[in-house]
Design a protein around this motif. Sequence first.
Motif, PDB file in Angstrom:
ATOM      1  N   GLY A  21      24.754  52.804  36.509  1.00 46.21           N
ATOM      2  CA  GLY A  21      25.163  51.863  35.466  1.00 46.21           C
ATOM      3  C   GLY A  21      24.437  52.121  34.163  1.00 46.21           C
ATOM      4  O   GLY A  21      25.041  52.081  33.079  1.00 46.21           O
ATOM      5  N   ALA A  22      23.137  52.413  34.250  1.00 47.72           N
ATOM      6  CA  ALA A  22      22.349  52.697  33.042  1.00 47.72           C
ATOM      7  C   ALA A  22      22.843  53.973  32.365  1.00 47.72           C
ATOM      8  O   ALA A  22      22.956  54.044  31.133  1.00 47.72           O
ATOM      9  N   LEU A  23      23.146  55.008  33.169  1.00 47.95           N
ATOM     10  CA  LEU A  23      23.651  56.264  32.607  1.00 47.95           C
ATOM     11  C   LEU A  23      24.998  56.069  31.913  1.00 47.95           C
ATOM     12  O   LEU A  23      25.363  56.853  31.023  1.00 47.95           O
ATOM     13  N   PHE A  24      25.729  55.034  32.315  1.00 46.47           N
ATOM     14  CA  PHE A  24      27.023  54.735  31.692  1.00 46.47           C
ATOM     15  C   PHE A  24      26.848  54.012  30.351  1.00 46.47           C
ATOM     16  O   PHE A  24      27.535  54.333  29.373  1.00 46.47           O
ATOM     17  N   VAL A  25      25.930  53.032  30.295  1.00 46.38           N
ATOM     18  CA  VAL A  25      25.811  52.219  29.082  1.00 46.38           C
ATOM     19  C   VAL A  25      24.917  52.845  28.020  1.00 46.38           C
ATOM     20  O   VAL A  25      25.065  52.548  26.823  1.00 46.38           O
ATOM     21  N   ILE A  26      23.977  53.724  28.410  1.00 44.72           N
ATOM     22  CA  ILE A  26      23.080  54.336  27.417  1.00 44.72           C
ATOM     23  C   ILE A  26      23.849  55.142  26.370  1.00 44.72           C
ATOM     24  O   ILE A  26      23.599  54.997  25.165  1.00 44.72           O
ATOM     25  N   PRO A  27      24.809  56.027  26.765  1.00 42.36           N
ATOM     26  CA  PRO A  27      25.574  56.735  25.726  1.00 42.36           C
ATOM     27  C   PRO A  27      26.354  55.786  24.820  1.00 42.36           C
ATOM     28  O   PRO A  27      26.497  56.066  23.610  1.00 42.36           O
ATOM     29  N   LEU A  28      26.857  54.697  25.368  1.00 43.05           N
ATOM     30  CA  LEU A  28      27.568  53.725  24.531  1.00 43.05           C
ATOM     31  C   LEU A  28      26.621  53.134  23.496  1.00 43.05           C
ATOM     32  O   LEU A  28      27.003  52.912  22.337  1.00 43.05           O
ATOM     33  N   LYS A  29      25.380  52.886  23.909  1.00 44.24           N
ATOM     34  CA  LYS A  29      24.380  52.345  22.980  1.00 44.24           C
ATOM     35  C   LYS A  29      24.047  53.361  21.898  1.00 44.24           C
ATOM     36  O   LYS A  29      23.917  53.009  20.719  1.00 44.24           O
ATOM     37  N   LEU A  30      23.915  54.634  22.274  1.00 42.17           N
ATOM     38  CA  LEU A  30      23.597  55.677  21.301  1.00 42.17           C
ATOM     39  C   LEU A  30      24.720  55.857  20.280  1.00 42.17           C
ATOM     40  O   LEU A  30      24.458  56.235  19.132  1.00 42.17           O
ATOM     41  N   LEU A  31      25.956  55.586  20.707  1.00 41.23           N
ATOM     42  CA  LEU A  31      27.098  55.723  19.797  1.00 41.23           C
ATOM     43  C   LEU A  31      27.316  54.491  18.929  1.00 41.23           C
ATOM     44  O   LEU A  31      28.091  54.534  17.973  1.00 41.23           O
ATOM     45  N   SER A  32      26.658  53.399  19.271  1.00 40.96           N
ATOM     46  CA  SER A  32      26.853  52.152  18.525  1.00 40.96           C
ATOM     47  C   SER A  32      26.062  52.176  17.217  1.00 40.96           C
ATOM     48  O   SER A  32      25.120  52.962  17.046  1.00 40.96           O
ATOM     49  N   LYS A  33      26.444  51.297  16.312  1.00 42.04           N
ATOM     50  CA  LYS A  33      25.759  51.208  15.022  1.00 42.04           C
ATOM     51  C   LYS A  33      24.406  50.510  15.154  1.00 42.04           C
ATOM     52  O   LYS A  33      23.486  50.769  14.394  1.00 42.04           O
ATOM     53  N   ASN A  34      24.293  49.610  16.119  1.00 40.22           N
ATOM     54  CA  ASN A  34      23.057  48.862  16.319  1.00 40.22           C
ATOM     55  C   ASN A  34      22.113  49.665  17.206  1.00 40.22           C
ATOM     56  O   ASN A  34      22.315  49.780  18.406  1.00 40.22           O
ATOM     57  N   ARG A  35      21.065  50.236  16.642  1.00 44.28           N
ATOM     58  CA  ARG A  35      20.135  51.075  17.388  1.00 44.28           C
ATOM     59  C   ARG A  35      18.918  50.302  17.897  1.00 44.28           C
ATOM     60  O   ARG A  35      18.075  50.873  18.574  1.00 44.28           O
ATOM     61  N   GLU A  36      18.803  49.023  17.540  1.00 44.34           N
ATOM     62  CA  GLU A  36      17.656  48.235  18.009  1.00 44.34           C
ATOM     63  C   GLU A  36      17.742  48.069  19.522  1.00 44.34           C
ATOM     64  O   GLU A  36      18.797  47.762  20.080  1.00 44.34           O
ATOM     65  N   LEU A  37      16.609  48.256  20.218  1.00 45.45           N
ATOM     66  CA  LEU A  37      16.579  48.095  21.667  1.00 45.45           C
ATOM     67  C   LEU A  37      15.970  46.759  22.079  1.00 45.45           C
ATOM     68  O   LEU A  37      16.603  45.959  22.756  1.00 45.45           O
ATOM     69  N   PHE A  38      14.737  46.519  21.690  1.00 49.52           N
ATOM     70  CA  PHE A  38      14.095  45.271  22.101  1.00 49.52           C
ATOM     71  C   PHE A  38      12.928  44.952  21.169  1.00 49.52           C
ATOM     72  O   PHE A  38      12.414  45.827  20.471  1.00 49.52           O
ATOM     73  N   ARG A  39      12.564  43.701  21.173  1.00 49.46           N
ATOM     74  CA  ARG A  39      11.356  43.257  20.485  1.00 49.46           C
ATOM     75  C   ARG A  39      10.234  43.159  21.508  1.00 49.46           C
ATOM     76  O   ARG A  39      10.455  42.721  22.634  1.00 49.46           O
ATOM     77  N   LYS A  40       9.042  43.571  21.133  1.00 51.41           N
ATOM     78  CA  LYS A  40       7.930  43.640  22.086  1.00 51.41           C
ATOM     79  C   LYS A  40       7.682  42.319  22.789  1.00 51.41           C
ATOM     80  O   LYS A  40       7.380  42.283  23.975  1.00 51.41           O
ATOM     81  N   LYS A  41       7.854  41.227  22.074  1.00 50.76           N
ATOM     82  CA  LYS A  41       7.596  39.915  22.671  1.00 50.76           C
ATOM     83  C   LYS A  41       8.598  39.556  23.762  1.00 50.76           C
ATOM     84  O   LYS A  41       8.351  38.676  24.591  1.00 50.76           O
ATOM     85  N   ASP A  42       9.740  40.269  23.779  1.00 48.25           N
ATOM     86  CA  ASP A  42      10.778  39.975  24.771  1.00 48.25           C
ATOM     87  C   ASP A  42      10.683  40.856  26.013  1.00 48.25           C
ATOM     88  O   ASP A  42      11.476  40.676  26.955  1.00 48.25           O
ATOM     89  N   ILE A  43       9.749  41.791  26.058  1.00 51.94           N
ATOM     90  CA  ILE A  43       9.627  42.682  27.218  1.00 51.94           C
ATOM     91  C   ILE A  43       9.428  41.899  28.521  1.00 51.94           C
ATOM     92  O   ILE A  43      10.100  42.181  29.523  1.00 51.94           O
ATOM     93  N   PRO A  44       8.533  40.887  28.564  1.00 49.11           N
ATOM     94  CA  PRO A  44       8.395  40.105  29.802  1.00 49.11           C
ATOM     95  C   PRO A  44       9.699  39.417  30.211  1.00 49.11           C
ATOM     96  O   PRO A  44       9.970  39.254  31.413  1.00 49.11           O
ATOM     97  N   ILE A  45      10.512  39.027  29.230  1.00 42.87           N
ATOM     98  CA  ILE A  45      11.779  38.362  29.541  1.00 42.87           C
ATOM     99  C   ILE A  45      12.756  39.348  30.166  1.00 42.87           C
ATOM    100  O   ILE A  45      13.456  39.023  31.142  1.00 42.87           O
ATOM    101  N   PHE A  46      12.797  40.582  29.649  1.00 40.65           N
ATOM    102  CA  PHE A  46      13.675  41.595  30.230  1.00 40.65           C
ATOM    103  C   PHE A  46      13.228  41.958  31.652  1.00 40.65           C
ATOM    104  O   PHE A  46      14.066  42.199  32.530  1.00 40.65           O
ATOM    105  N   ILE A  47      11.926  41.984  31.869  1.00 39.56           N
ATOM    106  CA  ILE A  47      11.421  42.245  33.216  1.00 39.56           C
ATOM    107  C   ILE A  47      11.848  41.125  34.161  1.00 39.56           C
ATOM    108  O   ILE A  47      12.272  41.374  35.297  1.00 39.56           O
ATOM    109  N   ALA A  48      11.773  39.883  33.676  1.00 43.58           N
ATOM    110  CA  ALA A  48      12.203  38.740  34.487  1.00 43.58           C
ATOM    111  C   ALA A  48      13.695  38.825  34.795  1.00 43.58           C
ATOM    112  O   ALA A  48      14.123  38.526  35.921  1.00 43.58           O
ATOM    113  N   CYS A  49      14.497  39.237  33.810  1.00 44.18           N
ATOM    114  CA  CYS A  49      15.936  39.394  34.033  1.00 44.18           C
ATOM    115  C   CYS A  49      16.200  40.425  35.132  1.00 44.18           C
ATOM    116  O   CYS A  49      17.056  40.221  36.010  1.00 44.18           O
TER     117      CYS A  49
END
Length: 313
Positions: free
Chosen positions: A50-78
């Motif tokens: 699934g990650a290999l599928f969505v990563i190229p879509l992200k690279l092709l998108s205009k929005n290149r932002e990935l995450f804010r450092k303060k949200d890393i614990p939240i992504f881990i929880a997700c």
Amino acid sequence: MKALKLSDKALAHILMILLVFAWGFDYVPAKWGLAVMTPECLMFFKFGIGALFVIPLKLLSKNRELFRKKDIPIFIACAIFGQIGYFECEFNAMALMPVALITIVLAFTPVVSILIERVLYKRKANGKIYIGILGCLVGIMLVVGADFSILTQGRGIGYLLAVGAVLCWNIYNFITAGLKGYDSLTLSVNQLVCATLMLVPAAVHSMPPASAFSPLLIFGLIWIGIVDSGFGYLIVIYGLKKLGPTTNAVYSNFLPVTSAFFGAIFLGETISLLQIIGGIIVIAAGFVVIREKGKIDEKKGEDDEKKGTPDES
């Protein structure tokens, strides 16, 4: 602006309906995978593909932002609750009890969601929503054709795992719905990559031999990776943002219907008249819940707009 929001919600409903049909087939390849590998290894392929599928879509998108450092614990929880925790519970429960019983327990997902909204967020549900949820539960029992005499046959751990899946999915829904400033694609990339990395040690330790990867198994892994994880989490997250956790959770009640449908097509299982009636009840009751919840959310949005409170949906 209002017309745009309604259009977004309509698209979210359509996508969730399509996703429920796709997920209805997932129990078949999941069983293929669990026959030769551990749940952790299956999840590694599921989220990794699934990650290999969505990563190229992200690279092709205009929005290149990935995450804010303060949200890393939240992504881990997700990742812990929505990817690893949920499927760890579901896959292990499948080894202990019939899928039919698991779907009955999973049907309580929207009930728990409504309770969370009521207790933590003070959001009330009307009588029609509760009647609709009850109707969904009755319809699901007819669809799966559960023999209630087996409820006491020592499957306690299986039920606890199924309840754990319900709790994990609800926690994931509310955490993800609360993440602001990210689009669905960015959230999907972050969550799937995080879950894949966390599963690497367990997958390496329990990887089956190459001879176990038959063409049928490879097809199943690609299916649950691209359709279930890749497209699946894109749609789920989009639905959470546009419809909210409870409305999104209601769609899980349609899974027994779609599972029975694909079971009849691919596994040669028969569908009785009682199951057809149950499916009709589930669809009708689910429609009532979704419609009533939509009315409540729309009214809340109008009230917030009058008060000058920004709509966060």
